[in-house]
Write a protein that holds these residues in place. Structure first.
Motif, PDB file in Angstrom:
ATOM      1  N   TYR A   1      13.512  18.690 -62.892  1.00  0.00           N
ATOM      2  CA  TYR A   1      13.420  19.569 -61.721  1.00  0.00           C
ATOM      3  C   TYR A   1      13.459  18.673 -60.493  1.00  0.00           C
ATOM      4  CZ  TYR A   1      11.548  23.734 -59.223  1.00  0.00           C
ATOM      5  OH  TYR A   1      11.354  24.820 -58.414  1.00  0.00           O
ATOM      6  N   SER A   2      14.448  18.882 -59.629  1.00  0.00           N
ATOM      7  CA  SER A   2      14.581  17.969 -58.490  1.00  0.00           C
ATOM      8  C   SER A   2      15.361  18.614 -57.354  1.00  0.00           C
ATOM      9  CB  SER A   2      15.303  16.679 -58.913  1.00  0.00           C
ATOM     10  OG  SER A   2      16.620  16.960 -59.348  1.00  0.00           O
ATOM     11  N   VAL A   3      15.244  18.016 -56.187  1.00  0.00           N
ATOM     12  CA  VAL A   3      15.912  18.543 -54.998  1.00  0.00           C
ATOM     13  C   VAL A   3      17.408  18.264 -55.014  1.00  0.00           C
ATOM     14  CG1 VAL A   3      15.604  16.473 -53.584  1.00  0.00           C
ATOM     15  CG2 VAL A   3      15.694  18.717 -52.483  1.00  0.00           C
ATOM     16  N   ILE A   4      17.822  17.310 -55.819  1.00  0.00           N
ATOM     17  CA  ILE A   4      19.230  16.928 -55.937  1.00  0.00           C
ATOM     18  C   ILE A   4      19.410  16.241 -57.283  1.00  0.00           C
ATOM     19  CG2 ILE A   4      18.927  14.650 -54.873  1.00  0.00           C
ATOM     20  CD1 ILE A   4      21.643  15.002 -53.508  1.00  0.00           C
ATOM     21  N   SER A   5      20.611  16.243 -57.805  1.00  0.00           N
ATOM     22  CA  SER A   5      20.849  15.570 -59.083  1.00  0.00           C
ATOM     23  C   SER A   5      20.691  14.058 -58.912  1.00  0.00           C
ATOM     24  CB  SER A   5      22.264  15.877 -59.585  1.00  0.00           C
ATOM     25  OG  SER A   5      23.223  15.226 -58.774  1.00  0.00           O
ATOM     26  N   PRO A   6      20.333  13.334 -59.979  1.00  0.00           N
ATOM     27  CA  PRO A   6      20.239  11.885 -59.888  1.00  0.00           C
ATOM     28  C   PRO A   6      21.550  11.239 -59.415  1.00  0.00           C
ATOM     29  CG  PRO A   6      19.161  12.626 -61.875  1.00  0.00           C
ATOM     30  CD  PRO A   6      19.851  13.831 -61.289  1.00  0.00           C
ATOM     31  N   GLU A   7      22.682  11.786 -59.874  1.00  0.00           N
ATOM     32  CA  GLU A   7      23.969  11.240 -59.440  1.00  0.00           C
ATOM     33  C   GLU A   7      24.183  11.464 -57.948  1.00  0.00           C
ATOM     34  OE1 GLU A   7      24.588  12.691 -63.726  1.00  0.00           O
ATOM     35  OE2 GLU A   7      23.446  13.282 -61.971  1.00  0.00           O
ATOM     36  N   GLY A   8      23.789  12.639 -57.461  1.00  0.00           N
ATOM     37  CA  GLY A   8      23.934  12.938 -56.040  1.00  0.00           C
ATOM     38  C   GLY A   8      23.069  12.029 -55.188  1.00  0.00           C
ATOM     39  N   ALA A   9      21.821  11.838 -55.618  1.00  0.00           N
ATOM     40  CA  ALA A   9      20.923  10.956 -54.880  1.00  0.00           C
ATOM     41  C   ALA A   9      21.431   9.523 -54.883  1.00  0.00           C
ATOM     42  CB  ALA A   9      19.520  11.010 -55.484  1.00  0.00           C
ATOM     43  N   SER A  10      21.967   9.099 -56.036  1.00  0.00           N
ATOM     44  CA  SER A  10      22.514   7.739 -56.138  1.00  0.00           C
ATOM     45  C   SER A  10      23.693   7.547 -55.191  1.00  0.00           C
ATOM     46  CB  SER A  10      22.959   7.483 -57.583  1.00  0.00           C
ATOM     47  OG  SER A  10      23.603   6.233 -57.704  1.00  0.00           O
ATOM     48  N   SER A  11      24.548   8.566 -55.101  1.00  0.00           N
ATOM     49  CA  SER A  11      25.719   8.475 -54.215  1.00  0.00           C
ATOM     50  C   SER A  11      25.312   8.397 -52.751  1.00  0.00           C
ATOM     51  CB  SER A  11      26.625   9.694 -54.439  1.00  0.00           C
ATOM     52  OG  SER A  11      27.154   9.682 -55.742  1.00  0.00           O
ATOM     53  N   ILE A  12      24.231   9.083 -52.391  1.00  0.00           N
ATOM     54  CA  ILE A  12      23.756   9.063 -51.004  1.00  0.00           C
ATOM     55  C   ILE A  12      23.043   7.757 -50.683  1.00  0.00           C
ATOM     56  CG2 ILE A  12      22.117  10.120 -49.382  1.00  0.00           C
ATOM     57  CD1 ILE A  12      22.728  12.806 -50.793  1.00  0.00           C
ATOM     58  N   LEU A  13      22.149   7.326 -51.567  1.00  0.00           N
ATOM     59  CA  LEU A  13      21.304   6.156 -51.281  1.00  0.00           C
ATOM     60  C   LEU A  13      22.009   4.825 -51.515  1.00  0.00           C
ATOM     61  CD1 LEU A  13      17.948   7.405 -52.854  1.00  0.00           C
ATOM     62  CD2 LEU A  13      18.555   7.308 -50.428  1.00  0.00           C
ATOM     63  N   TRP A  14      22.820   4.762 -52.586  1.00  0.00           N
ATOM     64  CA  TRP A  14      23.460   3.503 -52.942  1.00  0.00           C
ATOM     65  C   TRP A  14      24.978   3.531 -52.836  1.00  0.00           C
ATOM     66  CZ3 TRP A  14      19.252   5.162 -56.119  1.00  0.00           C
ATOM     67  CH2 TRP A  14      18.101   4.362 -56.026  1.00  0.00           C
ATOM     68  N   ARG A  15      25.521   4.677 -52.387  1.00  0.00           N
ATOM     69  CA  ARG A  15      26.976   4.842 -52.235  1.00  0.00           C
ATOM     70  C   ARG A  15      27.726   4.685 -53.551  1.00  0.00           C
ATOM     71  NH1 ARG A  15      24.947   6.284 -48.129  1.00  0.00           N
ATOM     72  NH2 ARG A  15      25.591   5.816 -45.992  1.00  0.00           N
ATOM     73  N   THR A  16      27.035   4.942 -54.663  1.00  0.00           N
ATOM     74  CA  THR A  16      27.666   4.882 -55.976  1.00  0.00           C
ATOM     75  C   THR A  16      26.861   5.731 -56.949  1.00  0.00           C
ATOM     76  OG1 THR A  16      28.215   3.477 -57.885  1.00  0.00           O
ATOM     77  CG2 THR A  16      26.389   2.751 -56.488  1.00  0.00           C
ATOM     78  N   PRO A  17      27.512   6.461 -57.854  1.00  0.00           N
ATOM     79  CA  PRO A  17      26.781   7.259 -58.848  1.00  0.00           C
ATOM     80  C   PRO A  17      26.197   6.416 -59.979  1.00  0.00           C
ATOM     81  CG  PRO A  17      29.138   7.491 -59.179  1.00  0.00           C
ATOM     82  CD  PRO A  17      28.965   6.684 -57.915  1.00  0.00           C
ATOM     83  N   GLU A  18      26.526   5.128 -59.998  1.00  0.00           N
ATOM     84  CA  GLU A  18      26.097   4.256 -61.091  1.00  0.00           C
ATOM     85  C   GLU A  18      24.607   3.947 -61.060  1.00  0.00           C
ATOM     86  OE1 GLU A  18      28.609   0.843 -61.082  1.00  0.00           O
ATOM     87  OE2 GLU A  18      30.438   1.998 -61.455  1.00  0.00           O
ATOM     88  N   LYS A  19      23.928   4.288 -59.992  1.00  0.00           N
ATOM     89  CA  LYS A  19      22.495   4.055 -59.882  1.00  0.00           C
ATOM     90  C   LYS A  19      21.697   5.323 -60.221  1.00  0.00           C
ATOM     91  CE  LYS A  19      22.103  -0.226 -58.081  1.00  0.00           C
ATOM     92  NZ  LYS A  19      21.162  -1.260 -58.552  1.00  0.00           N
ATOM     93  N   ALA A  20      22.323   6.240 -60.948  1.00  0.00           N
ATOM     94  CA  ALA A  20      21.684   7.514 -61.260  1.00  0.00           C
ATOM     95  C   ALA A  20      20.370   7.327 -62.017  1.00  0.00           C
ATOM     96  CB  ALA A  20      22.634   8.389 -62.068  1.00  0.00           C
ATOM     97  N   ALA A  21      20.317   6.359 -62.911  1.00  0.00           N
ATOM     98  CA  ALA A  21      19.088   6.115 -63.674  1.00  0.00           C
ATOM     99  C   ALA A  21      17.952   5.697 -62.751  1.00  0.00           C
ATOM    100  CB  ALA A  21      19.332   5.049 -64.736  1.00  0.00           C
TER     101      ALA A  21
END
Length: 316
Positions: free
Chosen positions: A222-242
């Motif tokens: 349960y989250s405000v955004i998907s892990p991939e979405g947050a990773s893309s915003i914070l690190w500019r890459t979906p690879e930091k989803a974990a």
């Protein structure tokens, strides 16, 4: 048929070996290898237990998204009876991503609403992978208002990556529909219980989860955004989803500690997809327990309780 996630590969190898040995034993009636099969099966079970005892938030995300995980229609068939589906928002059209209607839970009538993702290619396209458009949320509002009018408690099963982000949804007022649906939840004068059964993503989840009691299945998120979405915003890459999944505290255990949810419904060892019937039984018992407690609360108190619980989130 079992389907294994990436982190379950060692378990898959053991299970494959067990299956091969069983096939060999059936083909060679005089070959006694039952003891070896029993040892490997026990080892597989122990490995499964050890793996699921230390799942990371990202691994829990994968379990929550498992393609064989039970969805809304599965729980309708396993937990509820006399389900009468009600469609359309009386404004634009029908949205199959959110389903709802009257049902009974051990004889008690409820208004049941939830996201449906589908379980194969055709049904996933039909239900838009559980990502609702404005008409889906307006249908949910209509059903909640109907439930309130007739004094029927509302039960919602949440399982969506988020509301549909397409241009047509925005043109039809996606943000307004989500806000109105959340408002409808908060304004109900009947008990409302919400359960996150898979993914609870963003406003698309909150829109039908602003309840008196919010529960989560053990391996749901349960989250405000998907892990991939947050990773893309914070690190500019979906690879930091974990890393994002860990930082966002998406698991049921984290959210219970933070008092965002009120309880956790245990899943069978290995996740809900390994035993849908047992999961459904636990889910039904948990919902029934919460509804019985809320039945004693007066309508005005239900409103205040709901308002207080959400205003308290994040306060020190």
């Amino acid at each position: 048929m079992k389907s294994y996630l990436d982190f379950e590969k060692p378990i898959a190898e053991l299970d494959t070996r067990v299956a091969e040995l069983r096939a060999t034993a059936e083909d060679s009636g005089d070959l006694d290898i039952e003891s070896e099969i029993a040892k490997l099966a026990a080892k597989s079970e122990a490995m499964l237990a050890a793996t699921y005892a230390r799942l990371t938030p990202w691994q829990k995300t994968q379990v929550a998204r498992h393609p064989l995980r039970p969805h809304f229609t599965d729980y309708v068939n396993l937990v509820f009876t006399d389900f009468v589906p009600l469609g359309g928002d009386r404004v634009y059209g029908e949205d199959a991503a959110i389903l709802g209607g009257f049902a009974r839970l051990n004889g008690q009538r409820v208004m049941l609403i939830g996201h449906e993702k589908g379980n194969d290619t055709a049904s996933r396209i039909k239900h838009n992978f559980g990502m609702a458009k404005p008409e889906g949320y307006r249908k949910a509002i209509r059903l909640m208002e109907m439930a309130s009018k007739f004094g029927v408690p509302v039960v919602t099963l949440v399982d969506t990556a988020g509301a549909f982000p397409g241009v047509e949804a925005e043109e039809r007022g996606q943000a307004e529909a989500i806000a109105r649906s959340t408002e409808a939840c908060l304004g109900l004068k009947v008990p409302m219980v919400a359960v996150i059964v898979g993914e609870g993503g963003s406003g698309g989840a909150v829109a039908i989860a602003a309840a008196n009691k919010v529960l989560m299945l053990e391996h749901s998120i349960y989250s405000v955004i998907s892990p991939e979405g947050a990773s893309s915003i914070l690190w500019r890459t979906p690879e930091k989803a974990a890393d994002a999944a860990t930082a966002m505290k998406v698991t049921a255990q984290d959210l219970l500690e933070l008092k965002v949810i009120d309880g956790i419904v245990a899943e069978p060892l290995g996740g809900a997809h390994r035993d849908a019937a047992r999961t459904a039984a636990a889910l039904g018992a948990a919902i029934e327990r919460e509804l019985k407690a809320l039945a004693k609360v007066k309508p005005d108190a239900l409103l205040r309780q709901r308002e207080d619980r959400f205003l308290a989130i994040g306060s020190l």
